[in-house]
Design a protein around this motif. Structure first.
Motif, mmCIF file in Angstrom:
data_model
loop_
_atom_site.group_PDB
_atom_site.id
_atom_site.type_symbol
_atom_site.label_atom_id
_atom_site.label_comp_id
_atom_site.label_asym_id
_atom_site.label_seq_id
_atom_site.Cartn_x
_atom_site.Cartn_y
_atom_site.Cartn_z
ATOM 1 N N ALA B 197 0.834 -1.206 0.000
ATOM 2 C CA ALA B 197 0.000 0.000 0.000
ATOM 3 C C ALA B 197 0.867 1.253 0.000
ATOM 4 O O ALA B 197 0.658 2.181 -0.778
ATOM 5 C CB ALA B 197 -0.911 -0.005 1.231
ATOM 6 N N GLY B 201 1.483 3.880 -3.080
ATOM 7 C CA GLY B 201 0.972 5.223 -2.838
ATOM 8 C C GLY B 201 2.050 6.258 -2.633
ATOM 9 O O GLY B 201 1.749 7.436 -2.513
ATOM 10 N N THR B 221 0.958 7.735 -8.949
ATOM 11 C CA THR B 221 0.603 8.859 -8.074
ATOM 12 C C THR B 221 1.100 10.181 -8.666
ATOM 13 O O THR B 221 0.440 11.209 -8.539
ATOM 14 C CB THR B 221 1.195 8.674 -6.666
ATOM 15 O OG1 THR B 221 2.564 8.315 -6.791
ATOM 16 C CG2 THR B 221 0.456 7.629 -5.886
ATOM 17 N N VAL B 224 -1.388 11.191 -11.203
ATOM 18 C CA VAL B 224 -2.586 11.789 -10.591
ATOM 19 C C VAL B 224 -2.311 13.247 -10.216
ATOM 20 O O VAL B 224 -3.114 14.150 -10.489
ATOM 21 C CB VAL B 224 -3.004 10.996 -9.322
ATOM 22 C CG1 VAL B 224 -4.089 11.737 -8.543
ATOM 23 C CG2 VAL B 224 -3.492 9.615 -9.713
ATOM 24 N N ASP B 237 -8.961 11.300 -11.772
ATOM 25 C CA ASP B 237 -9.988 10.492 -11.131
ATOM 26 C C ASP B 237 -9.919 9.038 -11.596
ATOM 27 O O ASP B 237 -9.970 8.108 -10.783
ATOM 28 C CB ASP B 237 -11.363 11.098 -11.477
ATOM 29 C CG ASP B 237 -12.426 10.611 -10.512
ATOM 30 O OD1 ASP B 237 -12.182 9.581 -9.855
ATOM 31 O OD2 ASP B 237 -13.470 11.254 -10.422
ATOM 32 N N SER B 240 -6.817 7.369 -10.227
ATOM 33 C CA SER B 240 -7.034 7.248 -8.786
ATOM 34 C C SER B 240 -7.968 6.097 -8.468
ATOM 35 O O SER B 240 -7.767 5.368 -7.492
ATOM 36 C CB SER B 240 -7.645 8.532 -8.222
ATOM 37 O OG SER B 240 -6.682 9.534 -8.204
ATOM 38 N N LEU B 243 -6.144 2.927 -8.566
ATOM 39 C CA LEU B 243 -5.363 2.786 -7.323
ATOM 40 C C LEU B 243 -6.276 2.464 -6.146
ATOM 41 O O LEU B 243 -5.940 1.644 -5.289
ATOM 42 C CB LEU B 243 -4.579 4.068 -7.042
ATOM 43 C CG LEU B 243 -3.402 4.353 -7.975
ATOM 44 C CD1 LEU B 243 -2.795 5.712 -7.671
ATOM 45 C CD2 LEU B 243 -2.347 3.268 -7.839
ATOM 46 N N ALA B 244 -7.434 3.116 -6.116
ATOM 47 C CA ALA B 244 -8.363 2.880 -5.012
ATOM 48 C C ALA B 244 -8.891 1.452 -5.036
ATOM 49 O O ALA B 244 -9.109 0.842 -3.997
ATOM 50 C CB ALA B 244 -9.519 3.876 -5.073
ATOM 51 N N SER B 247 -6.408 -0.538 -3.578
ATOM 52 C CA SER B 247 -6.473 -0.282 -2.134
ATOM 53 C C SER B 247 -7.579 -1.097 -1.488
ATOM 54 O O SER B 247 -7.437 -1.583 -0.372
ATOM 55 C CB SER B 247 -6.737 1.196 -1.864
ATOM 56 O OG SER B 247 -5.783 1.978 -2.502
ATOM 57 N N ILE B 250 -6.389 -4.400 -0.970
ATOM 58 C CA ILE B 250 -5.431 -4.329 0.135
ATOM 59 C C ILE B 250 -6.168 -4.285 1.472
ATOM 60 O O ILE B 250 -5.829 -4.988 2.420
ATOM 61 C CB ILE B 250 -4.528 -3.088 -0.022
ATOM 62 C CG1 ILE B 250 -3.535 -3.325 -1.165
ATOM 63 C CG2 ILE B 250 -3.796 -2.762 1.261
ATOM 64 C CD1 ILE B 250 -2.719 -2.125 -1.529
#
Lengths: 278, 266, 343
Positions: B197, B201, B221, B224, B237, B240, B243-244, B247, B250
């Protein structure tokens, strides 16, 4: 084995940090303080400190409440909440910052409505606090949680049956057990908030002398190749962070003891202090 | 009862403002131009190469920091050499380091204008503004995660089972693989997930040491950040959201490992 | 001599001495009980024989070979830990097979030996269980089987019965003794429970503050303790102090012969509650008054008060026909005693 580890840490941590300190004092002690004394830099450092402090305090209060409600199974939907607490740890900080921007920038529904009422949740100092709070929230909860688990609910119930008021139970039963965790959480939140860059840089707006925090100012200096100034700010920030982490570990027992329980019956809880070190 | 409800309401409100509304808005925004719009953004070559770079750095970080972190944790937990306290303190240092400072620190040692950096460059190794530097920066900020997770766990578990293995004739190496590793597997898994993570990030440190060259040293990142700065919120967005989503996986893994009773926060 | 310990000393980094000049030797096939209060150094001694801790000075030999520089892996010692230290992530079978797999024995042989051991510890059918699915007594037996599997030359047990409840403990220790006799392995076990040591050990090594107080058979330790500590540590005891006069010790209305002690010397007298006899009051006997009588099954514990106001603990067989109503006058007679010089 020990040699490998020491060598690795030397190359990865010790040398680089040492290099920063050397660079910061390359112009002597006078040069170091001169670099810090620039109006923009001083403002940035000060802003970082108080926003991080506010975020830490808010998180400590909310985090302790959250941990309590989860541990005592009072919160409806606590499993989801419990999982979501870790979200900021899982999400890249930049994404966290972007989330706040997307939700609260004046161009959005909520943000627009709030802006009409003169509340700006992003691109403002509140935005900085919010971004810091977002990133550090898990620490505030997770440092208190294990201590609450160690304190059986029956202890509280026993106090109630003895006729103690809610406030008294909190202050004399819960607090003596919880404070090491709360203090640790507070210090972790403060240090991490101070260090935070990704979320803040997106959510703060970065106006010098208004919403520019130290790490962002630092990055600006780097962009302009002012390495010495950047190193000086770095050292200042580093010292503050380390202080934030170390001070609560040093002698908090004495002063918290006085604050929390004037009659000094806390001795038996001292054994638990170690548990709060996460 | 009244107080409890007020408390719950307060917690929910804070949650709503801090986490729920932002998360929902982001997913909503990513899909505002439909699923096709979302994929069009994500599949842009710059976005794809940024995501690929991020995953590469994460994999390398995991590969290096996991074994070294385990070794360091064992050394600290068992106090097995003089000066372990110093190592213990140094391990915590990156926690106090703002990512930007971490980047600057590496720049000052391995940058092109330094002794070491120049030496390496002369031998054909470009560290800064290239992949090695970005990996180095990620290694630096993620190193404490594994160690801090495992040291308390190892101390809590004690040495009894290891000693039992020794008296049964197992070598130190075998004891590690057969006894120690299986016992710390959930803690290790949790810290690995935390490392992933954080590596995925990482922004500030990588920003400083990467040079942020589009398509070459631009991580997800950074992409972004760049897109947000250029007011291309839709692109920001979309990446992101990817990535979210990672996450989210995760987060689930974290709950799984923690559910086994051994995981704690870093 | 299977185990020979010579002038063993252990000092911790803090400077406190855990063991001071300990020497003893154990014969092949003996079962030794290491007895002492907590902190007396018995576990430290055991761990050093196993190679888990290293001594500051002195020598340990196992079967004639000096093992001081051998790590635990190569001492051929079986060790049963206080809380068993079973590998929690392995089945009972894998736990017992661990030492055999380390030795790289064949699959078939491992299978046979584990099954044989499971039969020995009476746990057939438990091979697929995990440690957390076992009761304390069962876990104890698995730990024993695991330690015995590699066929060690010595078996060391650290407080082996401390974690099981009283009823099972008695059963378990008799059974451990039985297994010991069956395989004839030299064993040392640590305990702070004197009853346990006296019941199953061939010889008892009493330790106190890092020193050996006495090393003898249970009967000898019980009947002829060598030091006031041993006399006081083994079971309940009445203790009094007096000065020798006319080659006699006068105490509790009795006159004890002073033996080798000279006039004017301060001595301590030890008398076990079971070595005192009570009878109906008689004019020529030592008078005493019953203060309290607690019936405890086979024996009754009585507290009597003497003319000089001192009180003594007496343990009588419950079938003795003496009136033990509190306040009742009785006569008292001491059958056995020990006298030591006052330290």
């Amino acid at each position: 084995m020990a040699g490998v580890v020491c060598g690795y840490l030397l190359l990865l941590v010790v040398c680089p940090v040492g290099a920063i300190v050397r660079q910061a004092f390359s112009g002597g002690v006078g040069g170091f303080f001169q670099a810090l004394a620039s109006p923009i830099g001083a403002h940035a450092l000060l802003l970082s400190c108080w926003t991080a402090a506010v975020a830490a305090v808010v998180n400590a209060v909310m985090g302790t409440c959250t941990a309590y409600l989860i541990a005592r199974k009072h919160l409806p939907g606590r499993r989801v909440v419990s999982a979501l607490i870790d979200l900021p740890l899982a999400v890249p900080t930049t994404v966290g910052g972007l989330m706040l921007v997307l939700a609260y920038s004046p161009a959005t529904r909520i943000g627009g409505w709030l802006a009409a009422h003169h509340v700006n949740l992003v691109y403002s100092r509140i935005g900085i606090v919010l971004a810091m709070a977002f990133v550090t929230f898990p620490f505030a909860v997770r440092t208190v949680e294990p201590l609450l688990d160690s304190l059986d609910a029956s202890v509280e119930e026993a106090a109630f049956t003895l006729g103690a008021s809610r406030l008294r139970v909190f202050w004399q039963v819960l607090w003596p057990t919880l404070w090491p965790g709360v203090v640790t959480g507070l210090s972790l939140c403060f240090s991490r908030g101070l260090a935070e860059f990704g979320a803040v840089v997106l959510a703060s707006g970065n106006l010098p002398l208004h919403t520019e925090v130290a790490p962002v100012y630092l990055y600006g200096l780097l962009e302009n190749n002012e390495t010495s100034g950047a190193a000086a700010v770095s050292v200042a920030l580093l010292v503050l962070s380390v202080l934030g982490l170390v001070v609560p570990l040093c002698r908090p027992r004495q002063w918290w003891k006085r604050l929390a329980e004037p009659r000094g019956r806390r001795a038996r809880n001292h054994a638990r202090v170690g548990a709060a070190r996460v | 009862m009244k107080m409890r409800m007020a408390l719950s309401a307060g917690v929910y409100l804070w949650f709503l403002i801090l986490i729920l509304i932002p998360a929902i808005t982001m997913v909503e925004g990513a899909l505002s131009h439909g699923v096709n719009g979302f994929f069009a953004q994500v599949l842009q070559p710059e976005a794809v190469s940024a995501l690929r770079l991020s995953f590469l750095i994460t994999a390398l970080t995991l590969l290096i920091n996991l074994p070294l972190g385990v070794i360091t944790a064992l050394l600290i937990a068992r106090r097995s050499f003089p000066g372990w306290q110093v190592v213990n303190a140094v391990v915590d240092l990156p926690f106090a380091l703002s990512p930007v400072i971490a980047g600057l620190a590496l720049l000052l040692v391995y940058g092109p204008n330094t002794l070491l950096g120049a030496f390496l460059q002369n031998h054909g190794v470009k560290v800064m503004f290239a992949l090695p530097g970005m990996v180095l920066a990620t290694l630096l900020v993620t190193f404490p995660l594994v160690v801090r997770e495992l040291v308390p766990l190892l101390r809590q578990l004690g040495l009894r089972q290891e000693e039992a293995a020794w008296t049964l004739g197992a070598s130190a190496w075998r004891t590690f693989w057969l006894v120690t590793l299986p016992r710390i597997r959930f803690g290790l898994g949790y810290s690995a997930v935390l490392t992933i993570a954080r590596a995925l990030g990482e922004f500030g440190a990588v920003l400083v040491v990467s040079g942020n060259l589009v398509g070459v040293t631009q991580t997800a990142t950074l992409y972004v950040y760049q897109a947000t700065e250029n007011n291309d919120l839709q692109a920001a967005d979309a990446v992101s959201t990817v990535l979210a989503l990672v996450s989210f996986v995760i987060l689930i893994l974290m709950q799984v490992f923690k559910g086994r009773g051994e995981g704690r926060i870093s | 001599m299977t185990i020979q310990v010579t002038n063993l000393v252990k000092r911790f980094a803090s400077g406190t001495a855990a063991l001071q000049d300990v020497s003893f030797s154990v014969r092949e096939g003996e079962m030794i009980g290491l007895l002492g209060p907590s902190g007396s150094g018995k576990t430290t001694l055991l761990r050093m024989i196993a190679g888990l801790d290293r001594q500051t000075a002195g020598e340990i030999r196992i079967r004639g070979q000096v093992v001081d520089n051998l790590p635990a892996q190569r001492r051929g010692v079986g060790f049963v830990f206080q809380n068993y230290a079973l590998f929690q992530h392995m089945t009972v079978f894998s736990n017992i097979a661990f030492g055999l797999r380390v030795k790289r024995l064949g699959k078939r042989e491992i299978q046979d030996r584990v099954m044989r051991l499971l039969r020995l510890v009476r746990l057939e059918g438990y091979e697929d269980r995990y440690p957390h699915q076992l009761s304390g007594g069962q876990a104890q037996r698995v730990a024993l089987a695991r330690a015995l599997a590699p066929e060690p030359s010595v078996l060391l047990l650290d407080e082996p019965f401390a974690a099981v409840d009283t009823k099972i403990r008695k059963e378990l220790r008799r059974w451990v003794r039985q297994i010991h006799d069956e395989i004839g392995i030299t064993s040392i076990f640590v305990t702070h429970d004197q009853e346990e040591a006296l019941e199953i050990a061939d010889r008892v090594l009493v330790m106190h503050q890092g020193r050996v107080e006495q090393f003898a058979t249970p009967q000898e330790v019980w009947e002829r303790p060598l030091s006031p500590f041993v006399a006081g540590f083994l079971g309940d005891v009445n203790e009094g102090a007096a000065t020798v006069r006319d080659r006699q010790v006068r105490l509790w209305g009795h006159t004890f012969p002073a033996g080798e002690f000279a006039d004017g010397e301060r001595v301590r007298v030890f008398v076990r509650p079971s070595d005192i006899e009570l009878g109906p009051a008689a004019p020529d006997a030592v008078p005493a008054q019953v203060r309290e009588a607690v019936w405890a099954g086979e024996r009754t514990q009585v507290r009597v008060q003497l003319a000089d106001q001192s009180t003594l603990q007496v343990s009588l067989p419950s079938d003795r026909s003496v009136d033990l109503t509190p306040g009742q006058s009785v006569s008292m007679c001491i059958r056995k005693f020990q006298i030591f010089a006052e330290a």
